[in-house]
Design a protein around this motif. Structure first.
Motif, short mmCIF file in Angstrom:
data_model
loop_
_atom_site.label_atom_id
_atom_site.label_comp_id
_atom_site.label_asym_id
_atom_site.label_seq_id
_atom_site.Cartn_x
_atom_site.Cartn_y
_atom_site.Cartn_z
N ALA A 71 62.66 56.45 -70.89
CA ALA A 71 63.03 56.60 -72.97
C ALA A 71 63.65 57.11 -73.01
CB ALA A 71 61.93 55.82 -73.20
N SER A 72 63.03 58.55 -72.82
CA SER A 72 64.38 59.54 -73.31
C SER A 72 66.00 59.13 -73.58
CB SER A 72 63.82 61.03 -73.21
OG SER A 72 64.23 60.93 -71.73
N TYR A 73 66.33 58.63 -72.88
CA TYR A 73 67.91 58.65 -72.06
C TYR A 73 67.94 56.74 -72.39
CZ TYR A 73 66.82 59.12 -67.66
OH TYR A 73 65.40 58.56 -66.22
N THR A 74 67.16 56.10 -72.34
CA THR A 74 67.70 54.70 -72.17
C THR A 74 67.23 53.93 -73.40
OG1 THR A 74 65.83 54.93 -70.13
CG2 THR A 74 66.95 52.72 -70.74
N PRO A 75 68.70 53.24 -73.03
CA PRO A 75 69.04 52.78 -74.78
C PRO A 75 67.37 51.50 -74.72
CG PRO A 75 70.50 52.26 -72.99
CD PRO A 75 70.04 52.86 -72.65
N LYS A 76 67.22 51.28 -76.38
CA LYS A 76 66.42 50.58 -76.46
C LYS A 76 65.75 48.66 -75.99
CE LYS A 76 63.60 48.88 -80.30
NZ LYS A 76 62.77 48.54 -79.80
N GLU A 77 67.50 48.14 -76.06
CA GLU A 77 67.45 46.76 -75.73
C GLU A 77 67.43 47.28 -73.84
OE1 GLU A 77 70.18 49.05 -77.32
OE2 GLU A 77 69.89 48.10 -78.89
N GLN A 78 67.53 48.20 -72.95
CA GLN A 78 67.24 47.90 -72.11
C GLN A 78 65.13 48.24 -71.86
OE1 GLN A 78 69.47 50.94 -69.90
NE2 GLN A 78 68.83 50.16 -67.31
N ILE A 79 65.27 48.70 -72.53
CA ILE A 79 63.80 49.32 -72.62
C ILE A 79 62.75 47.92 -73.26
CG2 ILE A 79 61.42 50.55 -72.97
CD1 ILE A 79 63.18 52.78 -73.77
N ASP A 80 63.18 47.36 -73.85
CA ASP A 80 62.34 46.30 -74.28
C ASP A 80 62.67 45.09 -73.46
OD1 ASP A 80 61.71 47.52 -76.54
OD2 ASP A 80 63.17 46.08 -77.55
N ALA A 81 63.55 44.97 -72.72
CA ALA A 81 63.84 43.84 -70.59
C ALA A 81 62.97 44.48 -70.16
CB ALA A 81 65.65 44.17 -70.61
N LEU A 82 63.02 45.52 -70.28
CA LEU A 82 62.40 46.05 -68.72
C LEU A 82 60.65 45.68 -69.04
CD1 LEU A 82 64.02 49.44 -67.83
CD2 LEU A 82 64.23 47.54 -66.88
N GLN A 83 60.53 46.01 -70.13
CA GLN A 83 59.07 45.76 -70.12
C GLN A 83 58.38 44.33 -70.66
OE1 GLN A 83 58.77 47.42 -74.42
NE2 GLN A 83 58.03 50.07 -73.28
N ALA A 84 59.00 43.72 -71.16
CA ALA A 84 59.46 41.64 -70.60
C ALA A 84 58.87 41.79 -69.59
CB ALA A 84 60.20 41.39 -72.20
N ASN A 85 60.05 41.97 -68.39
CA ASN A 85 60.16 41.66 -67.50
C ASN A 85 59.25 41.72 -66.36
OD1 ASN A 85 60.78 40.55 -65.01
ND2 ASN A 85 61.44 43.06 -63.88
N SER A 86 58.31 43.42 -67.11
CA SER A 86 56.87 43.35 -66.34
C SER A 86 55.99 43.18 -66.70
CB SER A 86 56.80 45.02 -67.15
OG SER A 86 55.18 45.08 -66.68
N ARG A 87 55.63 42.75 -68.19
CA ARG A 87 54.97 41.54 -68.31
C ARG A 87 54.46 40.25 -67.76
NH1 ARG A 87 55.86 44.06 -73.63
NH2 ARG A 87 57.31 42.63 -74.58
N ARG A 88 55.79 39.44 -67.28
CA ARG A 88 56.21 38.86 -67.15
C ARG A 88 55.05 38.52 -65.62
NH1 ARG A 88 61.41 37.12 -69.12
NH2 ARG A 88 62.01 38.54 -67.50
N LYS A 89 56.20 39.82 -64.99
CA LYS A 89 55.34 39.93 -63.76
C LYS A 89 53.95 39.70 -63.92
CE LYS A 89 59.58 41.88 -61.80
NZ LYS A 89 59.53 42.71 -60.78
N ARG A 90 52.80 40.67 -64.60
CA ARG A 90 51.87 40.54 -64.55
C ARG A 90 51.00 39.42 -64.57
NH1 ARG A 90 52.29 45.57 -67.29
NH2 ARG A 90 52.16 44.52 -69.59
N GLU A 91 51.66 38.70 -65.54
CA GLU A 91 51.08 37.24 -66.05
C GLU A 91 50.63 36.45 -65.27
OE1 GLU A 91 53.25 36.51 -69.58
OE2 GLU A 91 52.41 37.67 -70.80
N GLN A 92 52.70 36.15 -64.13
CA GLN A 92 52.68 35.52 -62.66
C GLN A 92 51.44 35.34 -61.78
OE1 GLN A 92 56.11 36.23 -62.13
NE2 GLN A 92 57.17 34.59 -62.95
N GLY A 93 51.77 36.99 -61.62
CA GLY A 93 50.26 37.55 -60.56
C GLY A 93 49.07 37.20 -60.88
N ARG A 94 49.08 37.45 -61.77
CA ARG A 94 47.47 36.16 -62.28
C ARG A 94 46.58 35.13 -62.34
NH1 ARG A 94 45.81 40.42 -67.44
NH2 ARG A 94 46.35 42.43 -66.21
#
Length: 94
Positions: A71-94
């Motif tokens: 996060a110290s060197y990754t643009p905020k938009e990219q972080i938001d996209a990665l977090q959204a993708n991670s949440r989506r994968k967790r929800e699909q796995g449940r």
């Protein structure tokens, strides 16, 4: 089909055996090393993952630390996209 671990009391060889049914697993297999009949079923070690196949607490902590470093060197938009993708994968796995 259960898999059990055994130890040979003659040569101390440890081995596992896949049985076709739980009922057939009551037999004692012969040792594949010395072909002895003196075998004993042992207790297997198991690995337990957090949640249902998730990360262990240590892996979760390391992942969080890595995310903080990124996060110290990754643009905020990219972080938001990665977090959204991670949440989506967790929800699909449940």
């Amino acid at each position: 089909m259960p898999i059990y671990e055994y130890i040979c009391l003659d040569c101390d060889n440890r081995f596992d055996r896949l049985w076709s049914t739980a009922a057939s697993a009551q037999e004692h297999p012969t040792c594949p090393e010395c072909f002895g009949d003196s075998t004993k079923r042992t207790i297997s070690q198991v690995a337990v993952l957090g949640g249902l196949g998730g990360l262990t607490p240590q892996e979760e902590s390391a992942s969080s630390a890595e995310s903080a470093r990124a996060a110290s060197y990754t643009p905020k938009e990219q972080i938001d996209a990665l977090q959204a993708n991670s949440r989506r994968k967790r929800e699909q796995g449940r």
